[in-house]
Design a protein around this motif. Structure first.
Motif, PDB file in Angstrom:
ATOM      1  N   MET A 401       0.825  -1.206   0.000  1.00 17.97           N
ATOM      2  CA  MET A 401       0.000   0.000   0.000  1.00 17.97           C
ATOM      3  C   MET A 401       0.861   1.259   0.000  1.00 17.97           C
ATOM      4  O   MET A 401       0.609   2.211  -0.739  1.00 17.97           O
ATOM      5  CB  MET A 401      -0.915   0.016   1.231  1.00 17.97           C
ATOM      6  N   VAL A 402       1.907   1.274   0.831  1.00 20.75           N
ATOM      7  CA  VAL A 402       2.659   2.525   1.040  1.00 20.75           C
ATOM      8  C   VAL A 402       3.916   2.639   0.192  1.00 20.75           C
ATOM      9  O   VAL A 402       4.478   3.743   0.070  1.00 20.75           O
ATOM     10  CB  VAL A 402       3.053   2.679   2.525  1.00 20.75           C
ATOM     11  N   SER A 403       4.383   1.532  -0.392  1.00 16.78           N
ATOM     12  CA  SER A 403       5.688   1.562  -1.058  1.00 16.78           C
ATOM     13  C   SER A 403       5.751   2.577  -2.191  1.00 16.78           C
ATOM     14  O   SER A 403       6.791   3.199  -2.428  1.00 16.78           O
ATOM     15  CB  SER A 403       6.061   0.168  -1.576  1.00 16.78           C
ATOM     16  N   ARG A 404       4.637   2.772  -2.902  1.00 15.58           N
ATOM     17  CA  ARG A 404       4.608   3.749  -3.991  1.00 15.58           C
ATOM     18  C   ARG A 404       3.593   4.860  -3.736  1.00 15.58           C
ATOM     19  O   ARG A 404       3.274   5.624  -4.644  1.00 15.58           O
ATOM     20  CB  ARG A 404       4.303   3.051  -5.313  1.00 15.58           C
ATOM     21  N   SER A 405       3.111   4.921  -2.518  1.00 13.43           N
ATOM     22  CA  SER A 405       2.159   5.975  -2.133  1.00 13.43           C
ATOM     23  C   SER A 405       2.567   6.479  -0.752  1.00 13.43           C
ATOM     24  O   SER A 405       1.936   6.150   0.259  1.00 13.43           O
ATOM     25  CB  SER A 405       0.726   5.430  -2.120  1.00 13.43           C
ATOM     26  N   ARG A 406       3.632   7.271  -0.733  1.00 15.86           N
ATOM     27  CA  ARG A 406       4.222   7.687   0.545  1.00 15.86           C
ATOM     28  C   ARG A 406       3.285   8.579   1.353  1.00 15.86           C
ATOM     29  O   ARG A 406       3.438   8.723   2.567  1.00 15.86           O
ATOM     30  CB  ARG A 406       5.539   8.428   0.294  1.00 15.86           C
ATOM     31  N   ASN A 407       2.285   9.157   0.691  1.00 13.92           N
ATOM     32  CA  ASN A 407       1.325  10.017   1.385  1.00 13.92           C
ATOM     33  C   ASN A 407       0.469   9.242   2.386  1.00 13.92           C
ATOM     34  O   ASN A 407      -0.192   9.849   3.247  1.00 13.92           O
ATOM     35  CB  ASN A 407       0.403  10.695   0.362  1.00 13.92           C
ATOM     36  N   LEU A 442       7.354   1.915   5.871  1.00 15.48           N
ATOM     37  CA  LEU A 442       6.652   2.921   6.651  1.00 15.48           C
ATOM     38  C   LEU A 442       7.601   4.009   7.144  1.00 15.48           C
ATOM     39  O   LEU A 442       7.164   4.976   7.801  1.00 15.48           O
ATOM     40  CB  LEU A 442       5.945   2.278   7.852  1.00 15.48           C
ATOM     41  N   GLY A 443       8.885   3.852   6.856  1.00 17.77           N
ATOM     42  CA  GLY A 443       9.873   4.841   7.263  1.00 17.77           C
ATOM     43  C   GLY A 443      10.402   4.643   8.665  1.00 17.77           C
ATOM     44  O   GLY A 443      11.071   5.529   9.214  1.00 17.77           O
TER      45      GLY A 443
END
Length: 466
Positions: A401-407, A442-443
């Motif tokens: 979900m987040v790997s290409r949608s950092r928002n 997720l950073g």
């Protein structure tokens, strides 16, 4: 490793205890069980209910009955139906008690006796039904008994018998022969079982269709640990090429039959081994039908779970993956997952579908995000915090979900996703890589293990050395 003994060794021990201690058969069996278990012997495949009739030695009912079957099978003349059915029903009843009874019957040549009786008159439908029922009971989890003659009988029955009950019993027998036995699968497939099944897909009722689909799925299993390389993929490719459109059309034809719908989707998912097959299902209306299932049967846990699995399978095609979301499936998927979140199996399948849909697909990820995916994912992972499969698939879903949608990261962190994943590092070390991958994307700060490191030296070839 547990010790094993033969049935004969066990029977001899019971006899000796009866003679030496002068105790009853029941007491001797109890004492034998205690002694063998104390020695670490595995008795799971031993029949323990010996019988002793006045003036006779210890016997097993199934042994006696199988011997009787052998005798009447040798008789060249056909006997009265009840002479067969009485003994067949006893064998069937005994075999249904457990694998140990089936093993004992198999060693007593029950299979060949039943087959001989069956072949006395293939047009006798009542006898044929009784024999088929008994073969199913005998060969459940014991497929090794099948031989070339049995495969010929299967083809003969499916070719000539039109009675739906006989067809169903034959297909149930075929399925048992295929489970956990690669050589049987190959032999049955090579005998053109598919040629007998294809006509049934277009003409059978819902009950017979379920058995047809069960055999198709059994033919593409890869569950025989004795075989290093099977032909599951080859079988799936051929079956899909011949039947996939017909099977997909069944979804529209049997919308009101929930059990059959489940079997149809399960079968389609098992056959999607190539990208073009995924596209073929879509062209046959597969995506629209799945959306309809999620709408009409959103509270049916089994159908929802199977829909999730089929979505994941169809994502083998990037085109299907994109079209799912473009056709508005995102809210349906998230809503169905939320409504069935009490089932860990459905949650696992739902997470698998989300992970597949969002793999290298930012637009899909954003659509699922806007449909409320983060809240439902975290809610499900919290609800099933002790289920490793839920946590593993949840990690995949979050990562993709987040790997290409950092928002999206802020939302997931606000919901406490990082805390759930950090707890998983402690509770589930076997999925450490999956958990850390999600935390990384997720950073969050994680220490990743370097799986392989070189020595730092220069690589040389034989030509360089010469």
């Amino acid at each position: 490793m547990a010790l094993t003994i033969s049935q004969q060794t066990y029977d001899d021990a019971v006899r000796e205890l009866m003679e030496e201690l002068e105790i009853s058969c029941e007491e001797a069996i109890e004492e034998a069980n205690k002694q063998f278990k104390a020695q670490g012997v595995d008795l799971s495949r031993i029949v323990k209910n010996l019988e002793q009739k006045p003036g006779s030695s210890l016997t097993h009912l199934i042994e006696v009955t199988v011997n009787q079957l052998q005798e009447i099978a040798k008789d060249e003349n056909k006997r009265q139906l009840h002479e067969y059915t009485e003994r067949l029903s006893v064998v069937r009843r005994e075999c249904d008690k457990g694998l140990e009874y089936r093993v004992l019957a198999g060693k007593g040549n029950a299979y060949s006796s039943i087959l001989s009786i069956l072949l006395k008159d293939l047009n006798d439908e009542e006898l044929l039904k009784e024999c088929l029922k008994t073969l199913i009971s005998l060969m459940t989890k014991q497929p090794d008994l099948l031989d070339t003659k049995g495969i010929e009988v299967i083809g003969n029955i499916l070719e000539n018998q039109k009675d739906p009950e006989i067809q169903r019993l034959t297909l149930k027998w075929v399925k048992e022969c295929c489970i956990m036995h690669e050589m049987n699968r190959q032999a049955i497939f090579d005998a053109d079982i598919l040629g007998h099944l294809k006509p049934l897909l277009n003409n059978a009722d819902s009950f017979l269709l379920r058995d047809v689909l069960g055999v198709l799925r059994a033919l593409v299993l890869d569950d025989d640990v004795r075989v290093e390389f099977g032909k599951a993929h080859d079988h799936a490719k051929i079956i899909a090429g011949d039947t996939l459109r017909s099977i997909t059309s069944l979804l529209s034809n049997f919308k009101g039959d929930e059990r059959l719908m489940n079997d149809i989707m399960l079968t389609i998912a098992a056959l999607l081994v190539r990208q073009e097959f995924c596209q073929e299902v879509e062209e046959a209306g597969g995506i629209d039908i799945i959306k309809e299932v999620l709408t009409l049967y959103h509270d049916n846990e089994k159908l929802v779970r199977q829909s999730f699995k089929l979505i994941k399978a169809l994502c083998g095609s990037d085109t299907c993956k994109i079209n799912f979301i473009e056709k508005g499936a995102a809210p349906l998927i998230i809503s169905a997952l939320d409504e069935n979140k009490s089932s860990p199996q459905s949650v696992t399948a739902g997470f698998g579908a989300i992970a597949a849909l969002t793999l290298r697909a930012a637009n899909n990820s954003n659509a699922l995000f806007n449909a409320g995916a983060p809240d439902v994912i975290v809610d499900c992972m919290t609800l099933h915090k002790d289920d490793i499969n839920v946590q593993k698939n949840g990690s995949w879903a979050i990562r993709n979900m987040v790997s290409r949608s950092r928002n999206q990261i802020k939302k997931f962190l606000t919901l406490g996703t990082d805390k759930i994943l950090e707890n998983n590092l402690k509770n589930f070390p076997t999925i450490e890589f999956d958990t850390k991958s999600a935390l990384r994307d997720l950073g969050c700060k994680v220490e990743l293990k370097e799986e392989w490191t070189g020595k730092g030296g220069l690589l040389t070839s034989q030509a360089d050395e010469s």
